[in-house]
Each structure stands twice: as structure tokens, then as C-alpha cells.
Design an enzyme around this catalytic site. Structure first.
Site, PDB file in Angstrom:
ATOM      1  N   GLU A  55       0.820  -1.203   0.000  1.00 40.77           N
ATOM      2  CA  GLU A  55       0.000   0.000   0.000  1.00 40.77           C
ATOM      3  C   GLU A  55       0.858   1.259   0.000  1.00 40.77           C
ATOM      4  OE1 GLU A  55      -2.144  -2.900   2.888  1.00 40.77           O
ATOM      5  OE2 GLU A  55      -0.122  -2.616   2.044  1.00 40.77           O
ATOM      6  N   ALA A 167      18.956 -50.059  -4.081  1.00 41.13           N
ATOM      7  CA  ALA A 167      18.988 -50.729  -2.781  1.00 41.13           C
ATOM      8  C   ALA A 167      20.187 -50.302  -1.944  1.00 41.13           C
ATOM      9  CB  ALA A 167      18.988 -52.238  -2.972  1.00 41.13           C
ATOM     10  N   TRP A 173      21.596 -39.495 -10.517  1.00 37.69           N
ATOM     11  CA  TRP A 173      20.396 -38.673 -10.365  1.00 37.69           C
ATOM     12  C   TRP A 173      19.219 -39.431 -10.952  1.00 37.69           C
ATOM     13  CZ3 TRP A 173      20.775 -34.577  -7.369  1.00 37.69           C
ATOM     14  CH2 TRP A 173      22.010 -33.934  -7.236  1.00 37.69           C
TER      15      TRP A 173
END
Length: 380
Positions: A55, A167, A173
């Protein structure tokens, strides 16, 4: 002003508010549009805590033209003096005739008092438009005041068969470069990024924002859950920024420990069961109480918390009903039944009792899919 025009200008104010997505924290993202005789005369948005609110920015740009205008603001104008003066007073002093906002500020220091001050000064106040959209822009700000905890977003990368690592733990990635870059955007909007001791020891994450946002990057608080302070001090999350570590209530904290430590109680496992499996003794005795962790983070003005952890800790947030959103990156690959699961969860007694989420957004990011799921019954 017509209802359609009100929606149009308020929608523009929400667009402006979004500019503070990565910088306004811990304040809410707020935008403001000033309209006079059907024409936009000024706009503003809140960029950073301690700097002028939306504001004030718009009123400064409008100058004397603000007299008699309508102000469209995405959150109730504040009525208290904090780092900056009350915006309600600034609107009154500028001669604003009407204020339109979606709804009240959840902060008890405001909570309707801004609207009351405006009305007492003869300013017309309109509410109720685009409430859902306004809340969605600041989910953590509302959660912090309404529920006493941050908005929790759990991020995971997975294969098509719901596996997060081989595992033996190898996971770099699963997803592609585009997905990893997208994660930086979610980190940038977060107040804090949280991980567990197991992930910190195995992956040595930095938990920072590496995507370039210009010269005024705001790095989120790094949060580590480490019941027995087992993570080596040379870990990367201890360097180059602020780190908060939650430990068990009986943890011994060395005088030269490289981070701030907050002790919280543990969630003890049920009789005959043991949380944590193999690992440091502190983790075997019990997980930290996640509700206590979140309450402590809320006290530190953490709005949005991004959880980047393994299946055990991520599953604990879901199991406890503390995961507001799941941010899942799905790679077009299959890792097999021996690979590590997405989440460690207790089996529900029946299908109707299963934890359920709703799709909030689905899109392709490079070669991967990004799924944003929201807990059913959530606030946004």
C-alpha cells in the site's frame, strides 16, 4: 465499480504480490492497485521485510492522485506499527475512498482491526473476492497463525515404480537437470529447508538456493533433525549460512558446535517396535516429536517449510498428518522391487483409512513429470 472490475483489479494485485514470492518472507506476499475513475493510477508490492508495504509503495507512486481512489489489496491493511507504520492509517491519510481485499489478516495484531479502522474513518470496505487465490499465495503465513505451524511441503524424486534410490542408497540422479533446477525455485520461496541426519550423512546436502535470483537472494534457514548430533561438523549444511539443529532432550551440545541447537522431546516407538532401524543410538531410541519441531519453527516465523529427506522422515510427516503438500518429481525409469521406497508408512487397516491427497498441479519438467498434491481437507 462493477464486480467484474473489482475481480480484475484484485487479480492484478495478486500478480503483483507474487513478485515477492521469494523475498517477502517472513511477511506475507501482498500487492496493491490504486484505481480512480476506472483507470489504474499506481501499483505496488511488498518486496522484503522492513521495506515499505504494498500500500505504501502504491500511495507513494500515486501522490496526490490517491485522494478519492479505490485501493485493491490482497490482504487486510495492517493496523499496527511494526517495522513500518500502519497501512490502514496511510490509506486514510491519503484520502482513499474505498478498499477491496479478499479477507482479514490472520495475524492477531491485525485480524479485522485494519478494516475496522478504515470503516471508522468513513472508508468503504469490500471483502470476499478471490479469497482462495489470496490464501494460496500465502499458505504458510495463514498456517502459522491459524494452526501454529508452518505449511509443510515434502519434496521427493521418484521412479515410475515409486522408488527413490537403488537398494544400496545411490540416487544421483533419478530425475533430470530441468527438474533439479525447478527444485531451486521451490527452495527459494521456502522459509526453511529441513532434512534428517541420515540424509545429511549419506548425501551431504547444502540445502541452499543455487538458482540465480539476482543480487538480493534470500537464503532459507537450514534445518536438521539430528537427535544425537551425529552429523559431522564438516557437513556442508553447517557452512555459509544459518543452520538450526533439533536434537533430543538429552543430547550433549559441545561449546564449539557449529549451529544453534534446540532440544525437543522424542516420539517414543510403541512397545515391541523400534523407530529408525540401524543408526546412531539416539535415532534408535525414538524420532523427534515433529509437532514440537514445527511449533518451534513457527515461533521463528517460518511460513513455508520444504522437507527434503529420506523415506523414513518424509513418511513420518505424512503418517502424522503434517504434510500439507507432496511435491513429487517422477522420472520415466523403473528401479525394481529391491530399490528404496518413496515413503515408509504403516499399512492402513483398510483402503478408506489410507492417507489421501488431491492433485493440485501436474506438468512436465524436462523429461520428468512434476506432481503437486495437496492433503485432502487442506486450507487452500
Amino acid at each position: 465499480m462493477s464486480a467484474d472490475a473489482d475481480v480484475q483489479h484484485l487479480a492484478r494485485a495478486l500478480q503483483l504480490a507474487e513478485r515477492g514470492l521469494n523475498t517477502a518472507d517472513p511477511n506475507p506476499r501482498v500487492g496493491c492497485v490504486l484505481v480512480k475513475d476506472g483507470q489504474v493510477i499506481a501499483e505496488g508490492w511488498h518486496e522484503r521485510a522492513g521495506e515499505p508495504h504494498a500500500e505504501a509503495q502504491a500511495l507513494r507512486a500515486a501522490g496526490a492522485q490517491a485522494a478519492g481512489c479505490t485501493a485493491y489489496v490482497t490482504l487486510e491493511p495492517c493496523s499496527h506499527t511494526g517495522r513500518t507504520p500502519p497501512c490502514a492509517d496511510a490509506l486514510i491519510a491519503a484520502g482513499v475512498r474505498r478498499v477491496v481485499a479478499p479477507g482479514p489478516d490472520p495475524n492477531p495484531r491485525v485480524a479485522g482491526m485494519g478494516f475496522a479502522r478504515l470503516r471508522a474513518a468513513g472508508v468503504e470496505v469490500g471483502t470476499g473476492l478471490l479469497e482462495r487465490e489470496a490464501r494460496a499465495l500465502n499458505p504458510g503465513f495463514f498456517s502459522r497463525f491459524e494452526h501454529g505451524r508452518p505449511w509443510v511441503r515434502v519434496k521427493l524424486g521418484m521412479s515410475l515404480d515409486g522408488r527413490t534410490a537403488l537398494a544400496d542408497g545411490r540416487s544421483q540422479w533419478i530425475t533430470g537437470e530441468a527438474a533439479r533446477a525447478d527444485v531451486q525455485r521451490w527452495r527459494a520461496r521456502s522459509s526453511a529447508i529441513l532434512t534428517g541426519a541420515g540424509t545429511a550423512r549419506a548425501d551431504d546436502p547444502r540445502l541452499d538456493v543455487r538458482w540465480e535470483y539476482g543480487s538480493r537472494v534470500r537464503q532459507p534457514l537450514r534445518v536438521l533433525l539430528d537427535p544425537s548430533l551425529s552429523v559431522p561438523r564438516a557437513a556442508r549444511l553447517f557452512s555459509g549460512g544459518q543452520t538450526l539443529v533439533f536434537s533430543g532432550s538429552d543430547a550433549l551440545v559441545p561449546a564449539d558446535y557449529p549451529a544453534t541447537v534446540v532440544r525437543v522431546p522424542a516420539d517414543r516407538p510403541a512397545a515391541g517396535k523400534q523407530h529408525g532401524g540401524a543408526g546412531p543410538a539416539g535415532e534408535q531410541r525414538g524420532r523427534l516429536n515433529l509437532a514440537a519441531v514445527l511449533a518451534a519453527l513457527a515461533q521463528r516465523e517460518v511460513n513455508e517449510l520444504l522437507v527434503e529427506a529420506g523415506a523414513r522422515l518424509a513418511g513420518a510427516f505424512v503418517q502424522a498428518g503434517l504434510a500439507d503438500e507432496l511435491l513429487l518429481y517422477v522420472a520415466p525409469a523403473l528401479l525394481g522391487t529391491a530399490a528404496r521406497p518413496l515413503l515408509e508408512l504403516a499399512e492402513p487397516p483398510d483402503l478408506p483409512s489410507a492417507a489421501r491427497f488431491e492433485y493440485a498441479d501436474v506438468r512436465r519438467i524436462g523429461d520428468d513429470l512434476r506432481l503437486l498434491l495437496r492433503a485432502r481437507g487442506g486450507d487452500t
